[in-house]
Structures are given as structure tokens and as C-alpha cells.
Design an enzyme around this catalytic site. Structure first.
Site, PDB file in Angstrom:
ATOM      1  N   GLU A 108      41.382  29.665  38.770  1.00  0.00           N
ATOM      2  CA  GLU A 108      40.618  30.672  38.025  1.00  0.00           C
ATOM      3  C   GLU A 108      40.004  30.085  36.751  1.00  0.00           C
ATOM      4  O   GLU A 108      39.653  30.827  35.821  1.00  0.00           O
ATOM      5  CB  GLU A 108      41.491  31.889  37.677  1.00  0.00           C
ATOM      6  CG  GLU A 108      42.103  32.613  38.872  1.00  0.00           C
ATOM      7  CD  GLU A 108      41.096  33.377  39.738  1.00  0.00           C
ATOM      8  OE1 GLU A 108      39.881  33.335  39.429  1.00  0.00           O
ATOM      9  OE2 GLU A 108      41.523  34.007  40.725  1.00  0.00           O
ATOM     10  N   HIS A 131      45.961  35.635  33.327  1.00  0.00           N
ATOM     11  CA  HIS A 131      45.701  36.367  34.572  1.00  0.00           C
ATOM     12  C   HIS A 131      47.030  36.500  35.305  1.00  0.00           C
ATOM     13  O   HIS A 131      47.761  35.517  35.450  1.00  0.00           O
ATOM     14  CB  HIS A 131      44.691  35.619  35.453  1.00  0.00           C
ATOM     15  CG  HIS A 131      44.716  36.084  36.876  1.00  0.00           C
ATOM     16  ND1 HIS A 131      44.455  37.398  37.225  1.00  0.00           N
ATOM     17  CD2 HIS A 131      45.031  35.446  38.033  1.00  0.00           C
ATOM     18  CE1 HIS A 131      44.582  37.524  38.535  1.00  0.00           C
ATOM     19  NE2 HIS A 131      44.943  36.356  39.049  1.00  0.00           N
ATOM     20  N   HIS A 133      49.505  39.354  38.244  1.00  0.00           N
ATOM     21  CA  HIS A 133      49.454  40.348  39.327  1.00  0.00           C
ATOM     22  C   HIS A 133      50.489  41.453  39.076  1.00  0.00           C
ATOM     23  O   HIS A 133      51.503  41.528  39.779  1.00  0.00           O
ATOM     24  CB  HIS A 133      49.740  39.662  40.678  1.00  0.00           C
ATOM     25  CG  HIS A 133      48.824  38.527  41.029  1.00  0.00           C
ATOM     26  ND1 HIS A 133      49.136  37.568  41.984  1.00  0.00           N
ATOM     27  CD2 HIS A 133      47.588  38.186  40.566  1.00  0.00           C
ATOM     28  CE1 HIS A 133      48.132  36.696  42.097  1.00  0.00           C
ATOM     29  NE2 HIS A 133      47.189  37.040  41.236  1.00  0.00           N
ATOM     30  N   HIS A 203      43.784  43.010  43.102  1.00  0.00           N
ATOM     31  CA  HIS A 203      44.181  41.616  42.865  1.00  0.00           C
ATOM     32  C   HIS A 203      45.094  41.484  41.639  1.00  0.00           C
ATOM     33  O   HIS A 203      46.252  41.098  41.778  1.00  0.00           O
ATOM     34  CB  HIS A 203      42.920  40.744  42.740  1.00  0.00           C
ATOM     35  CG  HIS A 203      43.195  39.305  42.438  1.00  0.00           C
ATOM     36  ND1 HIS A 203      42.231  38.331  42.466  1.00  0.00           N
ATOM     37  CD2 HIS A 203      44.325  38.660  42.066  1.00  0.00           C
ATOM     38  CE1 HIS A 203      42.755  37.164  42.161  1.00  0.00           C
ATOM     39  NE2 HIS A 203      44.032  37.333  41.905  1.00  0.00           N
TER      40      HIS A 203
END
Ligand code: 2HA
Ligand code: ZN
Length: 256
Positions: A108, A131, A133, A203
């Protein structure tokens, strides 16, 4: 520098403990450009690698980045075996790895660097990008009704006062887009003009913060609200949520 590496490692551990970082899920980056004088002395240990987009404001800057395919639980236990420090080259389109091992950055990276390029001038006090989840937030993004602008923000704010107090801009939404793509990076950037935390539909989320702990906490308060919503539904009722009057009172009292 040591303190920053330790803090990013600590937060990587939180992501694993929360169940938000299955296998190699999630990634963290931190803007280390303040250490440029010292880092400029270190020779590159990789060839120049294309970023895939242009980040002119970051030219000559340095970033601590978790490695592609690396697990958050091992970022915690062996930080510099699972992260590297990269230097952005003067063209703003390539980077080299300078420390400590030749560990390639997260898949990413386009999002991380495009976001840092934006933060540099628009929100310069924010140095960390995460980032991850978060289970309940991602679950909520599977309900189309929650994806309309600010529907989820208001629902999450109304679950518990702290969420509005500590995530006062709410949650931006990016419609489902291929992971790791430049398109995903660009759509994330669009939302970051208005929000500090952005949901990638089905996501995960991206959050920015002054440091890794602050970025983590912004996600954590939102996900706490998602858990309260889930638990109320699981108990068999739709949660009432704080009233508009109560929310307005909070907004005034905390100057939000
Ligand atoms: O690092 O989470 O989105 C693996 C991912 C990609
Ligand atoms: Zn992901």
C-alpha cells in the site's frame, strides 16, 4: 528515532492483539524527514525503485515503512527485521532503501506516500499513517445503506460521546477499489481533505495522526462504536443512539 521505531512496533502489536491484522494485513508508515541530516549520511542499500506516482513535496524525505508481506505481530517483536527506512529521491518518483535491511515497503506504499505528500502542507502535525482491517467497521461497510456520505459517521458518533469527542471529523468512505492501486491512493486522498480516518469499503481503514498511537486511537474509538452497535443488535434491538440535542450539546461543550 529509537522512540519512533519502538512506538510504531508497539502499535503494530495493538493491531495484532485487536484481531485487525490477520497474516500480513495492515501497514504503518511514519514521516522521519526531521532526521534527514543524520539519514543523509547513510548510503542506499537498494537500487532506485519507482513509486508509481509523483510525490514532489516528499523529495529528499525519509519514511519508516512496514515491509510487504510482513506480519504486524513480528513488526512488534523484531521491528527492523520487518520494516525499513526509505529515502525519496529528488525526482519525487523513486525511492531507495537506506536502513536497516533490504526490506521492500508495503504493497500500500502508493497510498502511504500520497497521503504523506498531502499531510506535508495540509496537516503538517500528522506524521503517522496506519492502514488496518478493524473487524466491526469493515463488517458495517458491507451494508450499502451505511455507505452514503456521513450516515456511518453520525451513527457511530451517536453510540457513545467519546467517539465524537476524539474523532470529531468522522469517517470518510472510499467505494471498493483494488488494494495497492494508485486509484485507491487517489480516492483516499480525496477523502482526507475532510476526514482523519477513511474507510475502504469491504477492506479496512486508513488513519492519520500526529504519531502512531494517536492514529490508532482514532480508529479504536470508531471501532468501539461499531462494537456497541453490533452488541445492541445482537441483544435483539436497534440502539436508540444519542439524540440530536445531546450531540449538539456535546459539540458545544467540547468545541468540536
Ligand atoms: O498489507 O492490508 O491492503 C496488506 C494489506 C493490503
Ligand atoms: Zn489491507
Amino acid at each position: 528515532m529509537k522512540h519512533i521505531i519502538e512506538q510504531v512496533a508497539q502499535v503494530a502489536g495493538y493491531l495484532w492483539q485487536k484481531g485487525w491484522a490477520e497474516r500480513n494485513g495492515g501497514n504503518i508508515s511514519y514521516n522521519m524527514s526531521e532526521f534527514a541530516p543524520a539519514l543523509n549520511e547513510i548510503p542506499a542499500i537498494s537500487e532506485p525503485i519507482a513509486i508509481g506516482l509523483s510525490v514532489p513535496k516528499l523529495a529528499g524525505g525519509y519514511f519508516l515503512v512496514t515491509g510487504t508481506g510482513r506480519r504486524m505481530r513480528y513488526v512488534e517483536s523484531a521491528p527492523m527485521d520487518n520494516m525499513s527506512i526509505i529515502r525519496i529521491l529528488p525526482d519525487g518518483q523513486h525511492y531507495v532503501i537506506v536502513a536497516e535491511k533490504d526490506i521492500r515497503p508495503t504493497s500500500e506504499l502508493p497510498t502511504h506516500l500520497l497521503v504523506h505528500n498531502f499531510l506535508q502542507t495540509e496537516k503538517p502535525s500528522n506524521k503517522a499513517v496506519i492502514h488496518t482491517h478493524p473487524i466491526e467497521l469493515v463488517a458495517m461497510s458491507h451494508n450499502r445503506a451505511f455507505l452514503t456520505k456521513d450516515v456511518l459517521t453520525h451513527l457511530l458518533w451517536s453510540m457513545i460521546p467519546e467517539t465524537r469527542a476524539f474523532c470529531p471529523k468522522g469517517l470518510g468512505i472510499v467505494p471498493y477499489t483494488l488494494p495497492g492501486s494508485v486509484e485507491l491512493a487517489q480516492k483516499t486522498l480525496d477523502e482526507l481533505h475532510d476526514y482523519d480516518v477513511v474507510m475502504w469499503e469491504k477492506h479496512g481503514v486508513v488513519a492519520v495522526g500526529p504519531d502512531a498511537v494517536e492514529a490508532f486511537d482514532r480508529i479504536d474509538v470508531l471501532n468501539k462504536s461499531a462494537q456497541i452497535y453490533r452488541d445492541a443488535r445482537a441483544m435483539g434491538f436497534i440502539p436508540e443512539g444519542m439524540s440530536t440535542d445531546q450531540m449538539n450539546e456535546l459539540k458545544q461543550a467540547f468545541n468540536l
